[in-house]
Design a protein around this motif. Structure first.
Motif, PDB file in Angstrom:
ATOM      1  N   ILE A 136      31.522  33.745  40.565  1.00 50.92           N
ATOM      2  CA  ILE A 136      31.543  33.929  39.113  1.00 50.92           C
ATOM      3  C   ILE A 136      32.437  35.106  38.738  1.00 50.92           C
ATOM      4  O   ILE A 136      33.166  35.064  37.737  1.00 50.92           O
ATOM      5  N   ASN A 137      32.403  36.152  39.545  1.00 46.79           N
ATOM      6  CA  ASN A 137      33.249  37.320  39.263  1.00 46.79           C
ATOM      7  C   ASN A 137      34.734  36.965  39.359  1.00 46.79           C
ATOM      8  O   ASN A 137      35.545  37.443  38.554  1.00 46.79           O
ATOM      9  N   ILE A 138      35.088  36.116  40.320  1.00 47.12           N
ATOM     10  CA  ILE A 138      36.479  35.676  40.429  1.00 47.12           C
ATOM     11  C   ILE A 138      36.891  34.876  39.198  1.00 47.12           C
ATOM     12  O   ILE A 138      37.990  35.058  38.646  1.00 47.12           O
ATOM     13  N   ILE A 139      36.006  34.001  38.733  1.00 48.03           N
ATOM     14  CA  ILE A 139      36.305  33.204  37.537  1.00 48.03           C
ATOM     15  C   ILE A 139      36.465  34.113  36.317  1.00 48.03           C
ATOM     16  O   ILE A 139      37.371  33.916  35.491  1.00 48.03           O
ATOM     17  N   LYS A 141      37.479  37.191  36.257  1.00 45.61           N
ATOM     18  CA  LYS A 141      38.736  37.936  36.327  1.00 45.61           C
ATOM     19  C   LYS A 141      39.934  37.080  35.929  1.00 45.61           C
ATOM     20  O   LYS A 141      40.958  37.614  35.497  1.00 45.61           O
ATOM     21  N   PHE A 142      39.824  35.778  36.080  1.00 41.31           N
ATOM     22  CA  PHE A 142      40.880  34.901  35.608  1.00 41.31           C
ATOM     23  C   PHE A 142      40.928  34.826  34.082  1.00 41.31           C
ATOM     24  O   PHE A 142      41.882  34.278  33.529  1.00 41.31           O
ATOM     25  N   HIS A 143      39.882  35.346  33.425  1.00 43.05           N
ATOM     26  CA  HIS A 143      39.797  35.300  31.965  1.00 43.05           C
ATOM     27  C   HIS A 143      39.629  36.689  31.357  1.00 43.05           C
ATOM     28  O   HIS A 143      39.078  36.820  30.263  1.00 43.05           O
ATOM     29  N   THR A 144      40.077  37.708  32.048  1.00 40.78           N
ATOM     30  CA  THR A 144      39.954  39.080  31.553  1.00 40.78           C
ATOM     31  C   THR A 144      41.334  39.631  31.208  1.00 40.78           C
ATOM     32  O   THR A 144      42.244  39.601  32.036  1.00 40.78           O
ATOM     33  N   ALA A 145      41.482  40.115  29.978  1.00 39.66           N
ATOM     34  CA  ALA A 145      42.751  40.708  29.554  1.00 39.66           C
ATOM     35  C   ALA A 145      43.008  42.009  30.306  1.00 39.66           C
ATOM     36  O   ALA A 145      42.101  42.591  30.906  1.00 39.66           O
ATOM     37  N   TYR A 146      44.254  42.460  30.254  1.00 35.64           N
ATOM     38  CA  TYR A 146      44.616  43.715  30.905  1.00 35.64           C
ATOM     39  C   TYR A 146      45.628  44.453  30.039  1.00 35.64           C
ATOM     40  O   TYR A 146      46.291  43.868  29.176  1.00 35.64           O
ATOM     41  N   VAL A 147      45.742  45.744  30.287  1.00 36.86           N
ATOM     42  CA  VAL A 147      46.660  46.585  29.530  1.00 36.86           C
ATOM     43  C   VAL A 147      48.033  46.532  30.184  1.00 36.86           C
ATOM     44  O   VAL A 147      48.159  46.714  31.398  1.00 36.86           O
ATOM     45  N   VAL A 167      46.543  35.091  34.772  1.00 36.02           N
ATOM     46  CA  VAL A 167      46.359  34.370  36.038  1.00 36.02           C
ATOM     47  C   VAL A 167      47.398  34.808  37.066  1.00 36.02           C
ATOM     48  O   VAL A 167      47.068  35.065  38.236  1.00 36.02           O
ATOM     49  N   ASN A 168      48.657  34.889  36.645  1.00 37.25           N
ATOM     50  CA  ASN A 168      49.719  35.293  37.573  1.00 37.25           C
ATOM     51  C   ASN A 168      49.484  36.700  38.110  1.00 37.25           C
ATOM     52  O   ASN A 168      49.687  36.963  39.300  1.00 37.25           O
ATOM     53  N   LYS A 173      47.577  40.433  42.426  1.00 33.81           N
ATOM     54  CA  LYS A 173      46.874  41.695  42.644  1.00 33.81           C
ATOM     55  C   LYS A 173      45.360  41.470  42.537  1.00 33.81           C
ATOM     56  O   LYS A 173      44.844  41.285  41.447  1.00 33.81           O
ATOM     57  N   GLY A 174      44.698  41.466  43.658  1.00 35.48           N
ATOM     58  CA  GLY A 174      43.233  41.477  43.627  1.00 35.48           C
ATOM     59  C   GLY A 174      42.553  40.200  44.043  1.00 35.48           C
ATOM     60  O   GLY A 174      41.412  40.233  44.528  1.00 35.48           O
ATOM     61  N   PHE A 175      43.203  39.041  43.898  1.00 40.64           N
ATOM     62  CA  PHE A 175      42.510  37.784  44.178  1.00 40.64           C
ATOM     63  C   PHE A 175      42.170  37.654  45.658  1.00 40.64           C
ATOM     64  O   PHE A 175      41.057  37.251  46.015  1.00 40.64           O
ATOM     65  N   LEU A 176      43.117  37.972  46.533  1.00 44.24           N
ATOM     66  CA  LEU A 176      42.876  37.836  47.977  1.00 44.24           C
ATOM     67  C   LEU A 176      41.745  38.762  48.426  1.00 44.24           C
ATOM     68  O   LEU A 176      40.891  38.367  49.242  1.00 44.24           O
ATOM     69  N   ILE A 177      41.724  39.979  47.899  1.00 37.23           N
ATOM     70  CA  ILE A 177      40.670  40.934  48.270  1.00 37.23           C
ATOM     71  C   ILE A 177      39.307  40.418  47.819  1.00 37.23           C
ATOM     72  O   ILE A 177      38.324  40.475  48.561  1.00 37.23           O
ATOM     73  N   ASP A 178      39.236  39.901  46.588  1.00 36.83           N
ATOM     74  CA  ASP A 178      37.965  39.368  46.078  1.00 36.83           C
ATOM     75  C   ASP A 178      37.530  38.138  46.865  1.00 36.83           C
ATOM     76  O   ASP A 178      36.332  37.933  47.097  1.00 36.83           O
ATOM     77  N   LEU A 179      38.493  37.319  47.278  1.00 34.84           N
ATOM     78  CA  LEU A 179      38.150  36.129  48.060  1.00 34.84           C
ATOM     79  C   LEU A 179      37.593  36.507  49.418  1.00 34.84           C
ATOM     80  O   LEU A 179      36.613  35.927  49.893  1.00 34.84           O
ATOM     81  N   LEU A 180      38.196  37.496  50.065  1.00 31.97           N
ATOM     82  CA  LEU A 180      37.687  37.963  51.353  1.00 31.97           C
ATOM     83  C   LEU A 180      36.316  38.608  51.203  1.00 31.97           C
ATOM     84  O   LEU A 180      35.472  38.508  52.085  1.00 31.97           O
ATOM     85  N   GLY A 181      36.104  39.276  50.066  1.00 33.55           N
ATOM     86  CA  GLY A 181      34.799  39.880  49.822  1.00 33.55           C
ATOM     87  C   GLY A 181      33.700  38.850  49.642  1.00 33.55           C
ATOM     88  O   GLY A 181      32.522  39.139  49.893  1.00 33.55           O
ATOM     89  N   ALA A 182      34.073  37.642  49.196  1.00 27.84           N
ATOM     90  CA  ALA A 182      33.074  36.585  49.023  1.00 27.84           C
ATOM     91  C   ALA A 182      32.656  35.952  50.334  1.00 27.84           C
ATOM     92  O   ALA A 182      31.628  35.277  50.406  1.00 27.84           O
ATOM     93  N   LEU A 183      33.443  36.165  51.393  1.00 24.95           N
ATOM     94  CA  LEU A 183      33.092  35.611  52.693  1.00 24.95           C
ATOM     95  C   LEU A 183      31.958  36.419  53.323  1.00 24.95           C
ATOM     96  O   LEU A 183      31.873  37.629  53.128  1.00 24.95           O
ATOM     97  N   PRO A 184      31.069  35.768  54.082  1.00 25.52           N
ATOM     98  CA  PRO A 184      29.933  36.488  54.692  1.00 25.52           C
ATOM     99  C   PRO A 184      30.359  37.321  55.880  1.00 25.52           C
ATOM    100  O   PRO A 184      30.012  37.057  57.031  1.00 25.52           O
ATOM    101  N   SER A 185      31.153  38.358  55.656  1.00 26.27           N
ATOM    102  CA  SER A 185      31.625  39.215  56.744  1.00 26.27           C
ATOM    103  C   SER A 185      30.689  40.388  56.945  1.00 26.27           C
ATOM    104  O   SER A 185      30.215  40.981  55.979  1.00 26.27           O
TER     105      SER A 185
END
Length: 292
Positions: A136-139, A141-147, A167-168, A173-185
């Motif tokens: 849900i957090n990844i989703i 972030k795909f809909h959060t504005a930035y400065v 999205v771009n 910046k950040g998607f790969l890190i969040d995806l790895l964080g979602a894995l049960p490591s």
């Protein structure tokens, strides 16, 4: 006298009409100012969700959720970030527990290795719930504005709400890190220490089991005898009553030939046979000792 009275009435009527003409523009300005203030307060009470060009024409449009853009400084997102931080802490506590699933069971006539199935089910359910929060957090972030970084240099701080730009930027910046964080490591070094201690104990049993086979005492050793699910067979019980595997692999016995290395103290303490809480805190303590 009558003429004087008529003159006074006409003078009063003229003054009243003059006062009306003088007050009317002020009242109109006050009303306009009041309306503008009300519109401004109404706009401030709503979160910055979309640009005017991005507002859906119909509330029943099913694509509204895809067009939703959240303000990074809004109340909703700040509340979610606090909840997500708590879920990260829970995940930090859950992940190492997977390493404590195997343990040495001493409730049988001889020692054997077992997997805690009940703990495995509980941890899997909890971890799946945490993974849903990460998703849900990844989703979000795909809909959060930035400065815009360029506008920050100029001192403007322009908020970018274009979905394609958001999205771009997140994919770069950040998607790969969040995806790895979602894995049960796993994330605690001490839990790895416990797992390696279990492996060292099992290695000793296996080496002594092979030694029994190579000896002249006609012992028939099978690695399956070391698993608790096979303790009920007659062959395993006969082997357990005559073997010296467990005596030669008892870390608390002095003079044994097997080298347990850095796991000797933990095995002497009986780490593989203690309760889950003792395993967890002992491994956590060992991890802090190594990080000093």
């Amino acid at each position: 006298m009558e003429q004087d009275g008529n003159i006074q009435d006409k003078f009063k009527g003229a003054e009243q009409r003059k006062a009306v003409r003088f007050m009317s523009p002020e009242r109109e300005k006050d009303k306009k100012l009041e309306k503008s203030v009300n519109r401004m307060l109404l706009s401030l009470s709503k979160p910055i969700i979309n640009n005017p060009s991005q507002v859906p024409s119909s509330p029943k449009d099913p694509t509204n959720c895809l067009k939703l853009i959240l303000d990074p400084g809004g109340y909703i997102l700040l509340t979610w970030n606090r909840a997500f931080l708590m879920s990260c802490f829970i995940a930090l506590c859950i992940d190492p527990l997977f390493f404590f699933l195997p343990f040495v069971d001493n409730t049988y006539p001889y020692l054997c290795i077992r997997t805690d199935q009940h703990l495995a089910c509980v941890l899997t359910i909890l971890r799946c719930m945490v993974d849903m929060v990460y998703l849900i957090n990844i989703i979000i972030k795909f809909h959060t504005a930035y400065v815009d970084p360029i506008s920050e240099v100029l001192g403007k701080g322009e908020l970018i709400t274009d979905p394609r730009l958001i999205v771009n930027r997140y994919l770069r910046k950040g998607f790969l890190i969040d995806l790895l964080g979602a894995l049960p490591s796993p994330q605690v070094v001490g839990a790895v220490y416990y797992l390696l201690a279990m492996e060292r104990q099992a290695t000793c049993w296996q080496s002594q089991c092979l030694a029994d086979v190579a000896s002249q005492n006609n012992q028939t050793c099978n690695f399956q005898y070391l698993e608790c699910r096979n303790t009920g067979s007659q062959d395993s019980q006969n082997w357990a009553n005559n073997t010296s595997v467990f005596a030669n692999c008892n870390a608390a016995t002095k003079g044994i030939s097997f080298n347990f290395g850095i796991f000797l103290i933990a095995l002497q303490y009986g780490l593989t046979t203690t309760s889950l809480s003792e395993k967890y805190f002992y491994s956590l303590w060992w991890g802090f000792q190594e990080l000093r």
